[in-house]
Design an enzyme around this catalytic site. Structure first.
Site, PDB file in Angstrom:
ATOM      1  N   LYS A  78      -8.070   3.909   9.015  1.00  0.00           N
ATOM      2  CA  LYS A  78      -8.482   3.293   7.750  1.00  0.00           C
ATOM      3  C   LYS A  78      -7.571   3.795   6.639  1.00  0.00           C
ATOM      4  CE  LYS A  78     -12.303   4.526   5.218  1.00  0.00           C
ATOM      5  NZ  LYS A  78     -12.025   4.552   3.770  1.00  0.00           N
ATOM      6  N   ASP A  93      -9.033  -0.619   3.436  1.00  0.00           N
ATOM      7  CA  ASP A  93     -10.317  -0.484   2.735  1.00  0.00           C
ATOM      8  C   ASP A  93     -10.085  -0.514   1.222  1.00  0.00           C
ATOM      9  OD1 ASP A  93     -12.912   0.254   1.992  1.00  0.00           O
ATOM     10  OD2 ASP A  93     -12.629   2.368   2.501  1.00  0.00           O
ATOM     11  N   LEU A  94      -9.891  -1.710   0.667  1.00  0.00           N
ATOM     12  CA  LEU A  94      -9.599  -1.815  -0.772  1.00  0.00           C
ATOM     13  C   LEU A  94     -10.790  -2.348  -1.562  1.00  0.00           C
ATOM     14  CD1 LEU A  94      -5.880  -3.085  -0.657  1.00  0.00           C
ATOM     15  CD2 LEU A  94      -6.739  -0.743  -0.842  1.00  0.00           C
ATOM     16  N   LYS A  95     -11.841  -2.778  -0.883  1.00  0.00           N
ATOM     17  CA  LYS A  95     -13.108  -3.180  -1.528  1.00  0.00           C
ATOM     18  C   LYS A  95     -12.897  -4.106  -2.729  1.00  0.00           C
ATOM     19  CE  LYS A  95     -15.594   1.101  -0.293  1.00  0.00           C
ATOM     20  NZ  LYS A  95     -14.559   2.052   0.130  1.00  0.00           N
ATOM     21  N   LEU A  96     -12.317  -5.284  -2.483  1.00  0.00           N
ATOM     22  CA  LEU A  96     -12.033  -6.208  -3.601  1.00  0.00           C
ATOM     23  C   LEU A  96     -13.322  -6.730  -4.249  1.00  0.00           C
ATOM     24  CD1 LEU A  96      -9.319  -6.132  -1.951  1.00  0.00           C
ATOM     25  CD2 LEU A  96      -8.921  -8.423  -2.801  1.00  0.00           C
ATOM     26  N   ASP A 113     -13.800  -9.292  -7.721  1.00  0.00           N
ATOM     27  CA  ASP A 113     -13.284  -9.932  -8.937  1.00  0.00           C
ATOM     28  C   ASP A 113     -13.736 -11.387  -8.909  1.00  0.00           C
ATOM     29  OD1 ASP A 113     -11.662 -10.633 -11.214  1.00  0.00           O
ATOM     30  OD2 ASP A 113     -10.284  -9.017 -10.686  1.00  0.00           O
ATOM     31  N   ILE A 114     -13.224 -12.232  -9.777  1.00  0.00           N
ATOM     32  CA  ILE A 114     -13.630 -13.641  -9.721  1.00  0.00           C
ATOM     33  C   ILE A 114     -13.055 -14.260  -8.440  1.00  0.00           C
ATOM     34  CG2 ILE A 114     -13.875 -13.894 -12.229  1.00  0.00           C
ATOM     35  CD1 ILE A 114     -11.151 -15.353 -12.223  1.00  0.00           C
ATOM     36  N   PRO A 115     -13.736 -15.286  -7.910  1.00  0.00           N
ATOM     37  CA  PRO A 115     -13.328 -15.828  -6.606  1.00  0.00           C
ATOM     38  C   PRO A 115     -11.840 -16.184  -6.517  1.00  0.00           C
ATOM     39  CG  PRO A 115     -15.457 -16.717  -7.212  1.00  0.00           C
ATOM     40  CD  PRO A 115     -14.995 -15.904  -8.396  1.00  0.00           C
ATOM     41  N   THR A 164      -9.199 -15.012  -8.089  1.00  0.00           N
ATOM     42  CA  THR A 164      -8.342 -13.819  -8.041  1.00  0.00           C
ATOM     43  C   THR A 164      -8.423 -13.147  -6.672  1.00  0.00           C
ATOM     44  OG1 THR A 164      -8.652 -13.520 -10.401  1.00  0.00           O
ATOM     45  CG2 THR A 164      -7.911 -11.593  -9.185  1.00  0.00           C
ATOM     46  N   THR A 208     -23.019   4.064  -0.293  1.00  0.00           N
ATOM     47  CA  THR A 208     -23.978   5.114   0.078  1.00  0.00           C
ATOM     48  C   THR A 208     -24.134   6.152  -1.025  1.00  0.00           C
ATOM     49  OG1 THR A 208     -22.160   6.007   1.379  1.00  0.00           O
ATOM     50  CG2 THR A 208     -23.907   4.947   2.596  1.00  0.00           C
ATOM     51  N   ARG A 265     -21.159  12.659  11.625  1.00  0.00           N
ATOM     52  CA  ARG A 265     -20.834  14.087  11.760  1.00  0.00           C
ATOM     53  C   ARG A 265     -21.187  14.566  13.155  1.00  0.00           C
ATOM     54  NH1 ARG A 265     -18.376  12.941   8.070  1.00  0.00           N
ATOM     55  NH2 ARG A 265     -18.163  13.884   6.030  1.00  0.00           N
ATOM     56  N   GLY A 315     -13.853  10.583   8.838  1.00  0.00           N
ATOM     57  CA  GLY A 315     -12.750  11.199   8.106  1.00  0.00           C
ATOM     58  C   GLY A 315     -12.628  12.670   8.392  1.00  0.00           C
ATOM     59  N   ARG A 316     -13.210  13.490   7.498  1.00  0.00           N
ATOM     60  CA  ARG A 316     -13.019  14.937   7.545  1.00  0.00           C
ATOM     61  C   ARG A 316     -13.338  15.627   8.876  1.00  0.00           C
ATOM     62  NH1 ARG A 316     -15.942  15.226   1.888  1.00  0.00           N
ATOM     63  NH2 ARG A 316     -16.788  13.366   2.891  1.00  0.00           N
TER      64      ARG A 316
END
Ligand code: C5P
Length: 233
Positions: free
Chosen positions: A32, A59-62, A64-66, A68, A119, A181, A210-211
């Site tokens: 990711k 993983d940019l989590k867009l 904005d208006i549709p 764009t 989360t 975990r 991740g960690r």
């Protein structure tokens, strides 16, 4: 359905992520790439990691208006990524536009999933700041339903929500779940965590870790342990 472990490569730049990925010689983990690494390394880092043979969740989590989002997704579709995401809060219209933008001229496209409620957002904040008076669980399920209506492939959610998302949206609707975990391991800042084995039992399709892997003394061994526990090898 294919299940896999996705390593969250939350690194500050190219050098750090390459040092990490060099440890993997036999296997090519699904990785990711989030905002930090993408803003530091740009599309080139995505191309470089893809060329090394890794699958990529961008993983940019867009949100904005549709129009764009549609145009931004069309740019991302030229990168050979395997999965990307939007915020479900952008509405069904925005998610449909994202899907349209992401679909390449030959009809192929990366998987598209939606973030329901982060989360880090709790019910109290949702009520007080976002003026959402439904329960957190119902809000997550409604956002998942919206993502399904828009034609998306699934959602990012807590592993603990995976079963109810599948009940509401069908077993083929993907549950991609962070907050994993090892038993007895450090929880860090995650609040509600499960082990890889529990995530599998509840119904996660992909766990994002991740960690527990990136900060492990032996990341390769930690990755293999995670894969074995999640895939019940
Ligand atoms: O290090 P850790 O295993 O906690 O990393 C989890 C990854 O999943 C991080 O990249 C984090 O940003 C991401 N994530 C999350 N919770 C969400 C959405 C994404 O932890 N709701």
């Amino acid at each position: 359905m294919e299940k896999d472990v996705i390593i969250a490569c939350d690194f500050a730049g190219r050098e750090e992520v390459m040092n990490f990925l060099r440890k993997f010689t036999d296997e090519k983990p699904f990785v990711k790439i989030g905002m930090e690494l993408f803003y530091a390394g740009g599309p080139d880092i995505v191309r470089e990691i893809k060329a090394m043979g890794h699958k990529i969740f961008l993983d940019l989590k867009l949100h904005d208006i549709p129009n764009t989002v549609k145009k931004a997704m069309s740019v991302l579709s030229a990168l050979d990524i395997d999965m990307c995401n939007v915020h479900a809060a952008g509405t069904v219209a925005m998610m449909s536009a994202a899907l349209e933008g992401l679909t390449r001229p030959d009809g192929s496209r990366p998987k598209l999933i939606a973030v329901t409620q982060l989360t880090s957002t709790d019910e109290e904040r949702m009520r007080r700041e976002l003026l959402i008076n439904e329960s957190l669980e119902e809000t997550v399920l409604k956002y998942a339903e919206n993502a399904k209506t828009a034609g998306l492939d699934g959602v990012v959610c807590s592993p603990l929500e995976a079963a109810s998302v599948k009940n509401r949206c069908g077993k083929n609707f993907l549950a991609v779940t962070p907050g994993v975990r090892f038993a007895g391991g450090d929880v860090n800042d995650q609040k509600r965590v499960t082990t890889p084995a529990m995530a599998r039992e509840i119904g996660s399709d992909y766990i994002v870790v991740g960690r527990p892997i990136t900060q492990a003394e032996n990341p390769l061994a930690a990755y293999r342990r995670c894969l074995n526990e999640f895939l019940e090898k």
